[in-house]
Design an enzyme around this catalytic site. Structure first.
Site, PDB file in Angstrom:
ATOM      1  N   PRO A  94       0.827  -1.224   0.000  1.00 41.07           N
ATOM      2  CA  PRO A  94       0.000   0.000   0.000  1.00 41.07           C
ATOM      3  C   PRO A  94       0.857   1.269   0.000  1.00 41.07           C
ATOM      4  CG  PRO A  94      -0.613  -1.468   1.824  1.00 41.07           C
ATOM      5  CD  PRO A  94       0.631  -2.024   1.208  1.00 41.07           C
ATOM      6  N   GLU A 122       0.583  -6.630   8.580  1.00 44.52           N
ATOM      7  CA  GLU A 122       0.767  -5.176   8.629  1.00 44.52           C
ATOM      8  C   GLU A 122       1.831  -4.679   7.667  1.00 44.52           C
ATOM      9  OE1 GLU A 122      -1.155  -2.648  10.170  1.00 44.52           O
ATOM     10  OE2 GLU A 122      -2.320  -4.497   9.992  1.00 44.52           O
ATOM     11  N   ARG A 160      -0.033  -8.725 -21.151  1.00 45.73           N
ATOM     12  CA  ARG A 160      -0.765  -8.422 -22.381  1.00 45.73           C
ATOM     13  C   ARG A 160      -0.033  -7.431 -23.278  1.00 45.73           C
ATOM     14  NH1 ARG A 160      -3.456  -3.997 -22.525  1.00 45.73           N
ATOM     15  NH2 ARG A 160      -5.086  -4.723 -23.909  1.00 45.73           N
ATOM     16  N   ASP A 175      -5.832   0.859 -26.822  1.00 41.09           N
ATOM     17  CA  ASP A 175      -6.383   0.742 -25.480  1.00 41.09           C
ATOM     18  C   ASP A 175      -6.775   2.075 -24.889  1.00 41.09           C
ATOM     19  OD1 ASP A 175      -6.034  -1.921 -25.422  1.00 41.09           O
ATOM     20  OD2 ASP A 175      -4.216  -1.904 -24.212  1.00 41.09           O
TER      21      ASP A 175
HETATM   22  C1  9D3 Z   1      -2.675   0.203   9.002  1.00 44.40           C
HETATM   23  C2  9D3 Z   1      -1.961   0.540   7.765  1.00 44.40           C
HETATM   24  N1  9D3 Z   1      -2.287  -0.302   6.597  1.00 44.40           N
HETATM   25  C3  9D3 Z   1      -1.447   0.195   5.474  1.00 44.40           C
HETATM   26  C4  9D3 Z   1      -2.209   1.147   4.614  1.00 44.40           C
HETATM   27  C5  9D3 Z   1      -1.977  -1.703   6.863  1.00 44.40           C
HETATM   28  C6  9D3 Z   1      -2.079  -2.591   5.698  1.00 44.40           C
HETATM   29  C7  9D3 Z   1      -3.244  -2.704   4.965  1.00 44.40           C
HETATM   30  C8  9D3 Z   1      -3.333  -3.599   3.887  1.00 44.40           C
HETATM   31  C9  9D3 Z   1      -0.998  -3.371   5.345  1.00 44.40           C
HETATM   32  C10 9D3 Z   1      -1.098  -4.260   4.276  1.00 44.40           C
HETATM   33  C11 9D3 Z   1      -2.261  -4.376   3.581  1.00 44.40           C
HETATM   34  C12 9D3 Z   1      -2.364  -5.352   2.464  1.00 44.40           C
HETATM   35  N2  9D3 Z   1      -2.318  -4.712   1.148  1.00 44.40           N
HETATM   36  C13 9D3 Z   1      -1.345  -4.942   0.276  1.00 44.40           C
HETATM   37  O1  9D3 Z   1      -0.471  -5.724   0.562  1.00 44.40           O
HETATM   38  C14 9D3 Z   1      -1.335  -4.239  -0.996  1.00 44.40           C
HETATM   39  C15 9D3 Z   1      -2.187  -3.228  -1.525  1.00 44.40           C
HETATM   40  C16 9D3 Z   1      -3.343  -2.567  -0.997  1.00 44.40           C
HETATM   41  O2  9D3 Z   1      -3.833  -2.814   0.109  1.00 44.40           O
HETATM   42  N3  9D3 Z   1      -3.928  -1.613  -1.779  1.00 44.40           N
HETATM   43  C17 9D3 Z   1      -3.475  -1.286  -3.010  1.00 44.40           C
HETATM   44  N4  9D3 Z   1      -2.404  -1.854  -3.527  1.00 44.40           N
HETATM   45  C18 9D3 Z   1      -1.781  -2.813  -2.786  1.00 44.40           C
HETATM   46  S1  9D3 Z   1      -0.421  -3.645  -3.284  1.00 44.40           S
HETATM   47  C19 9D3 Z   1      -0.334  -4.540  -1.902  1.00 44.40           C
END
Ligand code: 9D3
Length: 238
Positions: A94, A122, A160, A175
């Site tokens: 994230p 986390e 792709r 696209d």
């Molecule tokens: C409390 C803080 N959170 C971070 C924003 C904790 C958290 C949430 C979700 C930690 C890991 C996750 C899991 N998400 C992913 O691994 C992830 C992800 C996403 O949640 N949204 C958009 N792209 C991606 S790429 C990997």
């Protein structure tokens, strides 16, 4: 292109790459995808891949060692300075840079080996980021339960675009996003369905007029749903 996926849920990927363009690309030898269970690289007797965070707090953190061992197994080194040319180790997280078509295009054109690390819990021990990861990517501003769906999205967007993956019937050049606009609406037979008519301009065979209509509709749709694409504030256009 070779793609290796590191995950604690390898079963998640069992069927997703076996359809459509990706299946065709695999059969044609354009892409070779292998999924690896991070747990197999855990060294303790319980094969733990996560542990409690230093400094306290809720949730668990993915341990560095199993991921380092997996990368060393796949690439022969855990120092990103020593990766072969065209090798990218991408952490789906994230906190990453938001995925854009331009990144998928760059990877499709310049890389020949991807290792995709799917985070869970986390987060991942930061030393993975500091030494192994060449790119950290997010697929958008929403919370997933892990990096696995993001690895699938990223793989799809890249595969792709590989030369000869699309075949002749469609072109990646046409696209949505390749011209910085959303696509125009499409219709097929019948010309009237439950009282809903296909726009007249599409039926009259005037191709100049049809192209003008399509461009106007694409602009209209982009203005409505993605005005950011027109102002270029997300780097898509101009
Ligand atoms: C409390 C803080 N959170 C971070 C924003 C904790 C958290 C949430 C979700 C930690 C890991 C996750 C899991 N998400 C992913 O691994 C992830 C992800 C996403 O949640 N949204 C958009 N792209 C991606 S790429 C990997």
């Amino acid at each position: 292109m070779k793609i290796d996926v590191l995950t604690i849920f390898p079963e998640f990927f069992e069927q997703v790459f076996d359809f459509g363009i990706i299946r065709r690309a695999k059969l044609a030898g354009i892409v070779d995808i292998n999924v690896h269970d991070i747990r197999e690289f855990a060294t303790d007797k319980h094969q733990m891949t996560d542990d409690r965070p230093f400094g306290g707090g809720d949730g668990m953190v993915m341990k560095a060692e199993p991921i380092f061992l997996a990368i060393e197994h796949l690439l022969g080194t855990s120092n990103r300075e020593e990766y072969a040319a065209g090798t990218k180790v991408i952490l789906l997280s994230p906190q990453g840079r938001p995925l854009k078509q331009a990144f998928a295009k760059e990877i499709a054109e310049c890389a020949n080996h991807l290792v995709l690390i799917c985070g869970r819990y986390e987060g991942v021990d930061e030393r993975v980021n500091e030494t192994l990861v060449t790119d950290e990517i997010s697929i958008g501003d929403y919370v997933l339960s892990g990096g696995e769906p993001a690895a699938i999205v990223l793989s799809d967007a890249i595969i792709r675009l590989l030369p000869e993956a699309l075949g002749s019937e469609t072109s990646a050049e046409n696209d949505s996003f390749s011209n910085g606009l959303l696509d125009c609406p499409h219709y097929t037979r019948p010309a009237e369905f439950r009282g809903m008519k296909v726009p007249e301009v599409l039926l009259n065979g005037n191709h100049a007029e049809i192209e003008k209509w399509r461009h106007e509709k694409a602009l209209e749709k982009t203005r409505k749903f993605r005005p950011d694409l027109l102002t270029g504030e997300n780097g898509e256009c101009e």
